[in-house]
Write an enzyme that holds these catalytic residues in place. Structure first.
Site, PDB file in Angstrom:
ATOM      1  CG  ASN A 103      -1.922  -1.151   1.183  1.00  0.00           C
ATOM      2  OD1 ASN A 103      -2.124  -1.734   0.122  1.00  0.00           O
ATOM      3  ND2 ASN A 103      -2.478  -1.501   2.319  1.00  0.00           N
ATOM      4  CG  ASP A 105      -2.928   3.333   2.587  1.00  0.00           C
ATOM      5  OD1 ASP A 105      -3.746   2.471   2.212  1.00  0.00           O
ATOM      6  OD2 ASP A 105      -2.097   3.120   3.506  1.00  0.00           O
ATOM      7  CG  HIS A 120       4.025  -1.328  -4.679  1.00  0.00           C
ATOM      8  ND1 HIS A 120       2.838  -1.984  -4.904  1.00  0.00           N
ATOM      9  CD2 HIS A 120       4.986  -2.204  -5.030  1.00  0.00           C
ATOM     10  CE1 HIS A 120       3.071  -3.198  -5.385  1.00  0.00           C
ATOM     11  NE2 HIS A 120       4.379  -3.354  -5.467  1.00  0.00           N
ATOM     12  CB  CYS A 128      12.389  16.197 -11.193  1.00  0.00           C
ATOM     13  SG  CYS A 128      12.706  16.606 -12.906  1.00  0.00           S
ATOM     14  CB  CYS A 131      16.960  17.035 -12.536  1.00  0.00           C
ATOM     15  SG  CYS A 131      15.797  17.730 -11.339  1.00  0.00           S
ATOM     16  CG  ASN A 214      -6.986 -11.994   1.407  1.00  0.00           C
ATOM     17  OD1 ASN A 214      -7.076 -10.763   1.327  1.00  0.00           O
ATOM     18  ND2 ASN A 214      -5.904 -12.646   1.033  1.00  0.00           N
ATOM     19  CB  ALA A 233      -8.367  -6.718   7.463  1.00  0.00           C
TER      20      ALA A 233
HETATM   21  N1  APR Z   1     -10.677  -7.163   4.584  1.00  0.00           N
HETATM   22  C1  APR Z   1      -9.783  -8.111   4.184  1.00  0.00           C
HETATM   23  N2  APR Z   1      -9.484  -8.379   2.881  1.00  0.00           N
HETATM   24  C2  APR Z   1     -10.121  -7.630   1.954  1.00  0.00           C
HETATM   25  C3  APR Z   1     -11.068  -6.621   2.280  1.00  0.00           C
HETATM   26  C4  APR Z   1     -11.331  -6.405   3.664  1.00  0.00           C
HETATM   27  N3  APR Z   1     -12.210  -5.472   4.086  1.00  0.00           N
HETATM   28  N4  APR Z   1     -11.521  -6.077   1.116  1.00  0.00           N
HETATM   29  C5  APR Z   1     -10.857  -6.705   0.110  1.00  0.00           C
HETATM   30  N5  APR Z   1     -10.043  -7.645   0.612  1.00  0.00           N
HETATM   31  C6  APR Z   1      -9.093  -8.513  -0.092  1.00  0.00           C
HETATM   32  C7  APR Z   1      -9.525  -9.005  -1.446  1.00  0.00           C
HETATM   33  O1  APR Z   1     -10.189 -10.262  -1.316  1.00  0.00           O
HETATM   34  C8  APR Z   1      -8.168  -9.179  -2.154  1.00  0.00           C
HETATM   35  O2  APR Z   1      -7.620 -10.449  -1.847  1.00  0.00           O
HETATM   36  O3  APR Z   1      -7.939  -7.716  -0.306  1.00  0.00           O
HETATM   37  C9  APR Z   1      -7.294  -8.095  -1.512  1.00  0.00           C
HETATM   38  C10 APR Z   1      -7.128  -6.871  -2.393  1.00  0.00           C
HETATM   39  O4  APR Z   1      -6.422  -7.279  -3.544  1.00  0.00           O
HETATM   40  P1  APR Z   1      -5.902  -6.186  -4.604  1.00  0.00           P
HETATM   41  O5  APR Z   1      -6.963  -5.200  -4.872  1.00  0.00           O
HETATM   42  O6  APR Z   1      -5.293  -6.949  -5.729  1.00  0.00           O
HETATM   43  O7  APR Z   1      -4.762  -5.386  -3.805  1.00  0.00           O
HETATM   44  P2  APR Z   1      -3.262  -5.790  -3.604  1.00  0.00           P
HETATM   45  O8  APR Z   1      -3.126  -7.250  -3.307  1.00  0.00           O
HETATM   46  O9  APR Z   1      -2.704  -4.860  -2.608  1.00  0.00           O
HETATM   47  O10 APR Z   1      -2.608  -5.484  -5.043  1.00  0.00           O
HETATM   48  C11 APR Z   1      -1.202  -5.579  -5.107  1.00  0.00           C
HETATM   49  O11 APR Z   1      -1.210  -4.775  -7.375  1.00  0.00           O
HETATM   50  O12 APR Z   1      -1.881  -3.445  -9.097  1.00  0.00           O
HETATM   51  C12 APR Z   1      -0.942  -3.584  -8.105  1.00  0.00           C
HETATM   52  O13 APR Z   1       0.188  -1.703  -7.257  1.00  0.00           O
HETATM   53  C13 APR Z   1      -0.992  -2.440  -7.120  1.00  0.00           C
HETATM   54  O14 APR Z   1      -0.112  -2.563  -4.862  1.00  0.00           O
HETATM   55  C14 APR Z   1      -1.048  -3.125  -5.759  1.00  0.00           C
HETATM   56  C15 APR Z   1      -0.683  -4.568  -6.086  1.00  0.00           C
HETATM   57 ZN    ZN Z   2      14.078  18.506 -12.500  1.00  0.00          ZN
END
Ligand code: APR
Ligand code: ZN
Length: 250
Positions: A103, A105, A120, A128, A131, A214, A233
């Protein structure tokens, strides 16, 4: 409260030395949409068009106005939820040794977590693309269009786009954490993007037990995970903390 939540709480309390691996799912309850699954960002935006470094170089305005501003707006409004707070508490009572997150955030740090490895990067600083001079987010003036450096180059947030390498020091830190953990607590990650997707295997091969929280099962659930909790979660971390508390005081 399910048996698996009880098993997870006992494992965490007895073993300690927990490393958490988190993804977008832990921030869903803070109002930040995930990338995949229902309402995911990649349903709205093609990641190769909006989150790829070559696309940013070709058309920074589009990516900035359409994708980055939306992502930044949701993150600026978001506050840590019970999942972030629960992991920060587990670190404070020395059961959790650190968090590896994909994440950007900053909500783990906002909840008080100290040892956080951000695969990430994040949106706190910008660089930039010509540079490489670095700027804090407070220097961002323009609400539309990418801010420009004195040298004329566009600024890009210091988060990793597709096509960019992850900082080798970040990878080394994560490697060390995984090599030494007894329990890997996966929360809210779809485990489809490297290097997150290989971490459960590495931890397992080092003898760690794997807990997965998950909303949906993942590729790892039936092959690598020892304790699977199909739930949100935030509420799950609340229940785990409650049970650990009961074990401590009894
Ligand atoms: N509680 C627990 N799990 C959850 C919840 C929740 N409230 N809501 C969604 N999920 C689960 C989904 O089931 C899924 O397995 O969280 C996961 C989210 O998966 P993604 O959206 O693919 O996110 P992520 O795994 O972080 O993606 C990895 O992919 O595209 C790139 O840069 C992007 O960092 C990101 C990376
Ligand atoms: Zn610059």
């Amino acid at each position: 409260m399910t048996d698996n939540i009880l098993k997870a709480a006992k494992l965490i309390k007895e073993q300690g030395n927990v490393i958490a691996l988190t993804g977008a799912g832990v921030s869903v309850e803070s109002g930040i949409p995930p990338f995949r699954g229902k309402g995911g960002l990649w349903e709205k935006f093609d990641p190769m068009e909006y989150a790829d470094i070559d696309s940013f170089r070709k058309n920074p305005e589009k990516i900035w106005d359409v994708f980055l501003m939306e992502k930044k707006a949701t993150i600026d409004k978001a506050r840590p939820n019970d999942a972030h707070k629960g992991l920060a508490l587990l670190e404070r009572i020395d059961l959790l040794k650190g968090i590896i997150t994909s994440n950007i955030d900053g909500l783990h740090q906002a909840a008080g977590s100290i040892n956080v490895v951000e695969f990430h990067g994040n949106l706190a600083t910008y660089s930039c693309i010509d540079c490489h001079k670095m700027f804090g987010s407070s220097t961002l003036k323009s609400d539309t269009g990418p801010p420009v450096c004195e040298c004329g180059g566009f600024l890009k947030p210091n988060c990793i786009f597709f096509g960019e390498a992850i900082n080798p020091i970040v990878l080394k830190r994560a490697e060390y954490m995984i090599a030494n953990c007894k329990v890997l607590l996966i929360a809210g990650s779809s485990l489809v993007v490297e290097p997150s997707s290989s971490i459960p295997f590495e931890a397992k091969s080092n003898g760690a037990k794997i807990i997965e929280i998950n909303a949906e099962p993942t590729e790892m659930t039936s092959s690598v995970t020892d304790i699977f909790i199909r739930a949100k979660a935030g509420e799950t971390l609340n229940q785990i903390i409650y049970l650990i508390n009961k074990m401590i005081v009894s």
